[in-house]
Design a protein around this motif. Sequence first.
Motif, PDB file in Angstrom:
ATOM      1  N   PHE A  40      70.593  43.324  59.920  1.00 44.82           N
ATOM      2  CA  PHE A  40      70.043  44.310  58.758  1.00 44.82           C
ATOM      3  C   PHE A  40      69.577  45.117  59.549  1.00 44.82           C
ATOM      4  O   PHE A  40      68.521  44.804  60.376  1.00 44.82           O
ATOM      5  CB  PHE A  40      69.809  43.684  58.012  1.00 44.82           C
ATOM      6  N   ALA A  41      69.727  46.706  59.851  1.00 43.62           N
ATOM      7  CA  ALA A  41      69.628  47.594  60.694  1.00 43.62           C
ATOM      8  C   ALA A  41      68.448  48.339  59.632  1.00 43.62           C
ATOM      9  O   ALA A  41      69.363  48.890  59.103  1.00 43.62           O
ATOM     10  CB  ALA A  41      69.962  48.127  61.590  1.00 43.62           C
ATOM     11  N   ASP A  42      67.484  48.826  59.844  1.00 42.20           N
ATOM     12  CA  ASP A  42      66.664  49.982  59.282  1.00 42.20           C
ATOM     13  C   ASP A  42      66.438  50.543  60.854  1.00 42.20           C
ATOM     14  O   ASP A  42      65.618  50.749  60.932  1.00 42.20           O
ATOM     15  CB  ASP A  42      65.032  49.137  59.302  1.00 42.20           C
ATOM     16  N   VAL A  43      67.676  51.732  59.829  1.00 38.79           N
ATOM     17  CA  VAL A  43      67.704  52.843  61.534  1.00 38.79           C
ATOM     18  C   VAL A  43      66.804  53.665  61.544  1.00 38.79           C
ATOM     19  O   VAL A  43      66.662  54.292  62.847  1.00 38.79           O
ATOM     20  CB  VAL A  43      69.138  53.354  60.767  1.00 38.79           C
ATOM     21  N   GLN A  44      65.829  54.306  60.550  1.00 41.89           N
ATOM     22  CA  GLN A  44      64.712  55.456  60.729  1.00 41.89           C
ATOM     23  C   GLN A  44      64.103  54.279  61.489  1.00 41.89           C
ATOM     24  O   GLN A  44      63.323  55.095  62.377  1.00 41.89           O
ATOM     25  CB  GLN A  44      64.633  55.602  59.658  1.00 41.89           C
ATOM     26  N   LEU A  58      81.402  49.755  65.791  1.00 42.70           N
ATOM     27  CA  LEU A  58      80.636  48.587  66.626  1.00 42.70           C
ATOM     28  C   LEU A  58      81.505  47.537  65.469  1.00 42.70           C
ATOM     29  O   LEU A  58      80.974  45.957  65.572  1.00 42.70           O
ATOM     30  CB  LEU A  58      79.379  48.463  66.591  1.00 42.70           C
ATOM     31  N   GLY A  59      80.818  48.005  63.782  1.00 44.29           N
ATOM     32  CA  GLY A  59      81.033  46.325  62.822  1.00 44.29           C
ATOM     33  C   GLY A  59      80.153  46.448  61.975  1.00 44.29           C
ATOM     34  O   GLY A  59      80.702  45.767  61.097  1.00 44.29           O
ATOM     35  N   ALA A 102      76.949  42.851  58.953  1.00 47.46           N
ATOM     36  CA  ALA A 102      75.970  43.779  58.985  1.00 47.46           C
ATOM     37  C   ALA A 102      75.909  44.622  58.277  1.00 47.46           C
ATOM     38  O   ALA A 102      77.162  45.402  58.204  1.00 47.46           O
ATOM     39  CB  ALA A 102      76.879  44.229  60.363  1.00 47.46           C
ATOM     40  N   TYR A 103      74.913  45.259  58.351  1.00 45.44           N
ATOM     41  CA  TYR A 103      74.396  46.295  58.044  1.00 45.44           C
ATOM     42  C   TYR A 103      73.549  47.434  58.141  1.00 45.44           C
ATOM     43  O   TYR A 103      72.469  46.657  58.665  1.00 45.44           O
ATOM     44  CB  TYR A 103      73.705  46.570  55.768  1.00 45.44           C
TER      45      TYR A 103
END
Length: 157
Positions: free
Chosen positions: A7-11, A65-66, A43-44
């Motif tokens: 889980f990626a908090d992109v900001q 990437l996925g 993966a989000y």
Amino acid sequence: MNKIAVFADVQNIYYTTRQAYGKQFNYRKLWQQLEQQGDIVSAYAYAIERGDNQQKKFQDVLTHLGFEVKLKPFIQRSDGTAKGDWDVGITIDIMETAPQVDTIILLSGDGDFAILFDKVKQAYGVKTEAYGVPKLTAKALIDASTVFHPIEGELLL
């Protein structure tokens, strides 16, 4: 095999790596490292939609990437402030995914996720890992993580 959800908090990752190092996060290198740890079952990447071409290219890279990229509209308030927070969405997705995996990996330095990590470890027995810029990651999140991975070195572009 170790089943992993990311889980990626992109900001959060974008701004903390830029503030601390003046660099960008290397999602490709991260993905390569995670593939060696087990099977990435989900993966989000959570981002804010600004309608920017450069941002769209970056989101395409994440998708390639996925990652499943989840977008929320950028909200400009009448007082000039902006809103673009994915904390509740990330929390819901982690709670729904935790029973199906062995490891939850969160890319964020936000201390609000410490309570979530404590809950999923207790309720589901999952391993919790966080990636964050050391000096900009909340101590509560570091302490709640089974493993904390500092963003530095080869994880930077």
